[in-house]
Enzyme design. Structure first.
Site, short mmCIF file in Angstrom:
data_model
loop_
_atom_site.label_atom_id
_atom_site.label_comp_id
_atom_site.label_asym_id
_atom_site.label_seq_id
_atom_site.Cartn_x
_atom_site.Cartn_y
_atom_site.Cartn_z
N TYR A 90 80.70 95.83 21.63
CA TYR A 90 79.92 94.75 21.04
C TYR A 90 79.48 95.12 19.64
CZ TYR A 90 76.61 90.81 21.24
OH TYR A 90 75.94 89.63 21.04
N SER A 185 82.63 98.88 27.26
CA SER A 185 81.61 97.85 27.24
C SER A 185 82.25 96.47 27.04
CB SER A 185 80.57 98.17 26.15
OG SER A 185 79.46 97.32 26.24
N GLN A 186 82.00 95.80 25.92
CA GLN A 186 82.66 94.53 25.67
C GLN A 186 84.18 94.69 25.75
OE1 GLN A 186 81.83 91.32 22.35
NE2 GLN A 186 83.10 92.93 21.47
N ASP A 271 72.94 103.31 33.11
CA ASP A 271 73.31 102.39 32.04
C ASP A 271 72.31 101.23 31.98
OD1 ASP A 271 74.59 100.65 30.26
OD2 ASP A 271 76.59 101.06 31.08
N HIS A 300 74.63 104.14 28.65
CA HIS A 300 75.78 103.32 28.30
C HIS A 300 76.90 104.10 27.61
CE1 HIS A 300 77.82 99.55 27.93
NE2 HIS A 300 77.78 99.54 26.62
#
Length: 336
Positions: A90, A185-186, A271, A300
């Protein structure tokens, strides 16, 4: 740092009932079939490096809009090569051409997708997102166009991601039967979406994936993009049903049963951005053969370099050891 979500034992049994739209497949068939993508373009870039060749990439993404990226190839490798397509976290853009060389150094072709509208200003060739967003937003990307699936930002981003996976399979340096998708992540959420929507993918490696189990993510995340939805609904108290209906078309835990390629997931139990229960929701519903690596004491950042070693070993088990160094006679064919 303490646990902020379910325990590992609880996550292992967490299988939420997701609101999967009845027209989910029709929506994505209509989205991905709306136009016929043109060919990708590749321009050599002089990075000053001698062992890896780099190309600036332009792929026609959503509505044919140009999306940039990098392609890295081992300089003297004999092909066709297995390929790793990487989607970014992100707020990340493709960055500078010498920054991500791990997969090419390991003997793979490595195609990196820029993220439309995201990225940092010093990076060359950023990909814009020229679309307007009705009904207002809060800062960030997760509420852009969120009042309807057709206008939602991630409709375009997922389409871009599918187009990059297709472009990888079509490149003459790449073995079309050995294309993997990955991301953190994203990027992990996009890798899951592509594995579900594009059968040409041969392996997926979603790392602490975002975009899973939106309702729970919005409720339990301690920081990060899921909180944008909560902030938006603080302002628009009457739109919760509308917003979560839109999000249901992009919840990759809802899409995951459609995937058939083998997958290696990672989850971090502390996370605060992508709560582990949401990642487990995607993992449990994934339709293909799957493995999981759990990082019990990480936030994370997840497994970072340690997990890259896990990914490399796992992918070599499926694709073979990459490529050996070869002579220069194949370079012209591989760079076209």
């Amino acid at each position: 740092m303490a646990l902020t979500d379910l325990t590992l034992a609880e996550c292992q049994t967490y299988r939420p009932e997701l609101a999967v739209p009845s027209d989910l497949d029709d929506f994505w068939a209509r989205t991905l079939g709306a136009d016929e993508p043109g060919p990708a373009a590749y321009e050599p870039v002089d990075t000053g490096l001698t062992q890896i060749r780099t190309f600036s990439v332009t792929v026609p993404g959503y509505a044919g809009e140009p999306v940039h990226g990098w392609l890295h190839l081992p300089a003297y490798a004999e092909g066709p090569l297995p390929c790793v397509v990487e989607y970014l976290g992100y707020g990340r853009g493709r960055g500078l051409p010498h920054e991500k060389l791990f997969w090419a150094a390991a003997g793979f072709a490595h195609l990196i997708m820029d993220t439309r509208g995201q990225g940092w200003s010093a990076a060359p060739g950023l990909t814009p997102d020229p679309h307007p967003y009705p009904a207002g937003t809060v800062p960030g990307f997760l509420t852009r166009g969120v009042t309807h699936p057709d206008t939602f930002y991630y409709r375009r981003l997922v389409t871009d991601a599918v187009r990059f996976a297709r472009a990888a399979r079509e490149h003459p340096a790449v073995d079309a039967d050995r294309v993997a998708v990955t991301g953190i992540s994203q990027g992990g959420g996009l890798a899951l979406a592509v594995a579900a929507l594009f059968p040409g993918v041969a392996a997926a490696m979603p790392d602490v994936p975002f975009l899973c189990d939106f309702r729970r993510g919005v409720r339990v995340a301690g920081r990060g993009p899921y909180l944008e939805i909560a902030e938006y609904l603080k302002l628009h108290r009457d739109r919760a049903d509308q917003v979560f209906r839109t999000l249901s078309y992009f919840d990759v835990a809802g899409l995951a049963p459609r995937a058939t390629a083998p997958a290696l997931f990672s989850v971090a139990m502390m996370d605060q951005v992508c709560p582990p229960s949401t990642c487990f929701a995607g993992y449990h519903r994934y339709g293909g053969e799957k493995e999981l690596r759990v990082y019990e004491f990480n936030d994370h950042e997840g497994g970072e370099g340690h997990h890259q070693i896990e990914q490399l070993a796992w992918l070599r088990d499926r694709f073979g050891p990459g490529v050996a160094a070869g002579g220069g006679e194949d370079r012209a064919a591989l760079s076209s």
